[in-house]
Design a protein around this motif. Structure first.
Motif, PDB file in Angstrom:
ATOM      1  N   HIS A 274       8.129  -1.901   3.101  1.00 39.13           N
ATOM      2  CA  HIS A 274       7.194  -2.503   3.872  1.00 39.13           C
ATOM      3  C   HIS A 274       5.750  -2.108   3.313  1.00 39.13           C
ATOM      4  O   HIS A 274       4.875  -3.112   3.161  1.00 39.13           O
ATOM      5  CB  HIS A 274       6.943  -1.784   5.259  1.00 39.13           C
ATOM      6  CG  HIS A 274       5.955  -2.264   6.120  1.00 39.13           C
ATOM      7  ND1 HIS A 274       6.170  -3.844   6.914  1.00 39.13           N
ATOM      8  CD2 HIS A 274       4.521  -1.773   6.409  1.00 39.13           C
ATOM      9  CE1 HIS A 274       4.986  -3.821   7.498  1.00 39.13           C
ATOM     10  NE2 HIS A 274       4.119  -2.888   7.369  1.00 39.13           N
ATOM     11  N   GLY A 275       5.514  -0.863   2.673  1.00 34.93           N
ATOM     12  CA  GLY A 275       4.182  -0.559   2.539  1.00 34.93           C
ATOM     13  C   GLY A 275       3.625  -0.445   1.085  1.00 34.93           C
ATOM     14  O   GLY A 275       2.447  -0.485   0.644  1.00 34.93           O
ATOM     15  N   ALA A 276       4.461  -0.944   0.069  1.00 34.34           N
ATOM     16  CA  ALA A 276       4.061  -0.885  -1.444  1.00 34.34           C
ATOM     17  C   ALA A 276       3.146  -1.930  -1.607  1.00 34.34           C
ATOM     18  O   ALA A 276       2.248  -2.058  -2.598  1.00 34.34           O
ATOM     19  CB  ALA A 276       5.284  -1.138  -2.304  1.00 34.34           C
ATOM     20  N   SER A 277       2.877  -3.024  -0.644  1.00 31.59           N
ATOM     21  CA  SER A 277       2.015  -4.118  -0.798  1.00 31.59           C
ATOM     22  C   SER A 277       0.767  -3.521  -0.677  1.00 31.59           C
ATOM     23  O   SER A 277      -0.331  -4.443  -0.881  1.00 31.59           O
ATOM     24  CB  SER A 277       2.292  -5.350   0.304  1.00 31.59           C
ATOM     25  OG  SER A 277       3.652  -5.934   0.091  1.00 31.59           O
ATOM     26  N   MET A 278       0.514  -2.359  -0.295  1.00 31.49           N
ATOM     27  CA  MET A 278      -0.758  -1.909  -0.008  1.00 31.49           C
ATOM     28  C   MET A 278      -1.435  -1.859  -1.331  1.00 31.49           C
ATOM     29  O   MET A 278      -2.863  -2.030  -1.522  1.00 31.49           O
ATOM     30  CB  MET A 278      -0.789  -0.428   0.233  1.00 31.49           C
ATOM     31  CG  MET A 278      -0.269  -0.203   1.825  1.00 31.49           C
ATOM     32  SD  MET A 278      -0.458   1.344   2.435  1.00 31.49           S
ATOM     33  CE  MET A 278       0.655   1.457   3.793  1.00 31.49           C
ATOM     34  N   VAL A 279      -0.903  -1.851  -2.641  1.00 34.26           N
ATOM     35  CA  VAL A 279      -1.714  -1.973  -3.820  1.00 34.26           C
ATOM     36  C   VAL A 279      -2.200  -3.128  -4.025  1.00 34.26           C
ATOM     37  O   VAL A 279      -3.228  -3.087  -5.026  1.00 34.26           O
ATOM     38  CB  VAL A 279      -0.510  -1.596  -4.936  1.00 34.26           C
ATOM     39  CG1 VAL A 279       0.056  -0.301  -4.920  1.00 34.26           C
ATOM     40  CG2 VAL A 279       0.579  -2.807  -5.026  1.00 34.26           C
TER      41      VAL A 279
END
Length: 477
Positions: A274-279
């Motif tokens: 879910h959160g790797a897209s924060m990059v």
């Protein structure tokens, strides 16, 4: 007289052209209705009714008209593009991605070997290189696209097993060494425990690590978890950290976990489904600082990158590790013992025949640009923080914790309802809203109590929609 072949008629290009226009018009009208917030999010029906509405009457001759049947499918399905969809971590896909999926399905280029899917293989190579670069992984990092976070995490742990087990598990089997385990936060997705059981490690294949009050892994508890695993006769080979856990969206302290893994010689895996897209976001990428030190990362494009399911990247700090998860020879596909051609994708995935996953993401990156994805993620995270502010300010709602990403957990606490009755109330409110079709949200259990859970993943959802959600909950009591 020989009857004409019906199978050949089914391939008629002009029939396909006419039906294609009808289907695109159907879906465009559906998008327009959703954006106008018309109709229910989920037109709730019990399973038995849908069995009757879509019967198994498959006769030798045609028994349905395509446009009519597909129109009923659209009407009766869950409408993720409706701005009142705030449920699971499944995106409202970009229309361009859906059209790319249309192309992929007709071309049907399975990607076991390069010659079966040449264009998509080249696209996958570039997309994965771009993603690895965004994560800050070094030169030589690479990976593979696969079918979802569950398969992605299994793939990463298979590579970790081969790299850290102390013997060649692929050839010698697990029995050639001590039983294995991985250290995993208590809040980790269930697919990690499932993966270790699939690999034959049994119940002790996962060693739980306590989390703090924010449901983030506690780095100070890693040492004791490691010692407990060894006392149990297990060989710990990895630590898994979450970047956006499923229940709350919590991001574990990745830098501290990386330090621990470096000291102990353990594989460091980040479940960033879910959160790797924060990059992608200038504003929020600092929350996953330390992810660049991971040995492997799982990243779902069908969550925060607005792709249709399923597109999951499994990225390895050392690109060659992706071959070590799956190492066997298949002479009808791969020519030559020990061949490791990057362009023969099935050497690195559970799948043999794999759809053209990269086509959808590559096309949207090229045609729409990367800013679309950055803007969508930043806006959803901003919206989650404003929603949390609204919940904290409302006397009849309780916020579970400040959100790390776009997942917000809360409860309705109307005056006069005793504490002991609040769990049942949340369950009842959620069922009422979902079955009425007004909103779609889910629930979770935190600290033994029931909480409502929203994932603000649709770019069309606004503050006004969320205020409407709170009012709908108040009316539903």
């Amino acid at each position: 007289m020989i009857a004409p072949r019906t199978d050949l008629a089914a391939y008629d290009p002009e029939t396909f052209r006419r039906l294609g226009h009808q289907v695109v018009d159907l879906l465009a009208d559906h998008l327009a209705r959703s954006q106008r917030r018309e109709g229910p999010v989920l037109p709730w029906a019990p399973p038995e009714r849908l069995l009757a509405d879509f019967p198994a009457t498959f006769g030798a001759e045609p028994s349905a008209e395509a446009a009519e049947l597909l129109g009923r499918v659209v009407t009766a399905s869950h409408h993720l593009h409706h701005p009142h969809y705030v449920g699971h971590q499944v995106s409202a896909p970009l229309p361009l991605a859906a059209l790319s999926d249309f192309v992929s399905s007709l071309l049907n280029n399975g990607m076991a070997v390069y010659e079966m899917g040449p264009v998509a293989t080249a696209m996958e190579r570039h997309v994965l290189g771009w993603m690895a670069g965004l994560l800050g992984l070094p030169a030589g990092a690479h990976g593979v696209l696969t079918s979802g976070g569950s398969v992605g995490n299994l793939t990463a742990l298979l590579a970790a097993r081969q790299a850290r087990a102390g013997h060649d598990v692929w050839k010698q089997g697990s029995a050639a060494g001590p039983p294995l385990t991985v250290l995993v936060p208590e809040t980790a997705h269930y697919c990690l425990a499932r993966a270790t059981r699939v690999m034959g490690w049994g119940e002790g294949g996962v060693t739980p690590v306590p989390v703090d009050a924010h449901f983030r892994l506690r780095p100070d508890a890693l040492g004791e978890a490691l010692a407990a695993a060894r006392r149990a006769g297990r060989h710990p080979l990895a630590v898994v950290a979450s970047a956006g856990s499923t229940s709350t969206g919590a991001v574990d302290p990745l830098e501290a976990v990386a330090d621990f893994c470096e000291r102990e010689g353990l594989w460091f895996h980040v479940d960033g489904a879910h959160g790797a897209s924060m990059v992608l976001s200038e504003r929020y990428r600092s929350q996953v600082r330390g992810i660049e030190r991971a040995d492997s990362v799982v990243w779902d494009a069908h969550k925060m990158m607005l792709m249709p399911a399923l597109i999951t990247a499994v990225l390895f700090r050392e690109g060659h590790r992706s071959f070590e998860a799956f190492s066997q020879e298949a002479s009808y596909l791969f020519h030559g013992e020990g061949t490791r051609d990057w362009n023969d994708v099935a050497q690195r995935t559970l799948e043999c025949t794999k759809e053209m996953m990269a086509l959808k993401l590559y096309t949207c990156l090229r045609v729409l640009g990367t800013r679309v994805f950055a803007d969508a993620l930043t806006a959803s995270f901003d919206l989650a923080r404003r929603f949390a502010d609204r919940l904290e300010a409302a006397p009849d709602f309780q916020l579970a914790l400040r959100p790390d990403c776009n997942i917000v957990c809360f409860r309705h606490t109307p005056p006069g309802v005793p504490e002991a009755a609040l769990d049942a109330l949340q369950a009842r409110l959620r069922e009422r809203l979902v079955t009425q079709g007004d909103f779609y949200l889910v629930r979770t259990t935190l600290g033994g109590r029931v909480w409502l859970r929203t994932t603000l993943i649709n770019p069309l959802t606004t503050d006004v929609d969320l205020e409407g959600l709170l009012e709908a909950l108040r009316r539903a009591v």
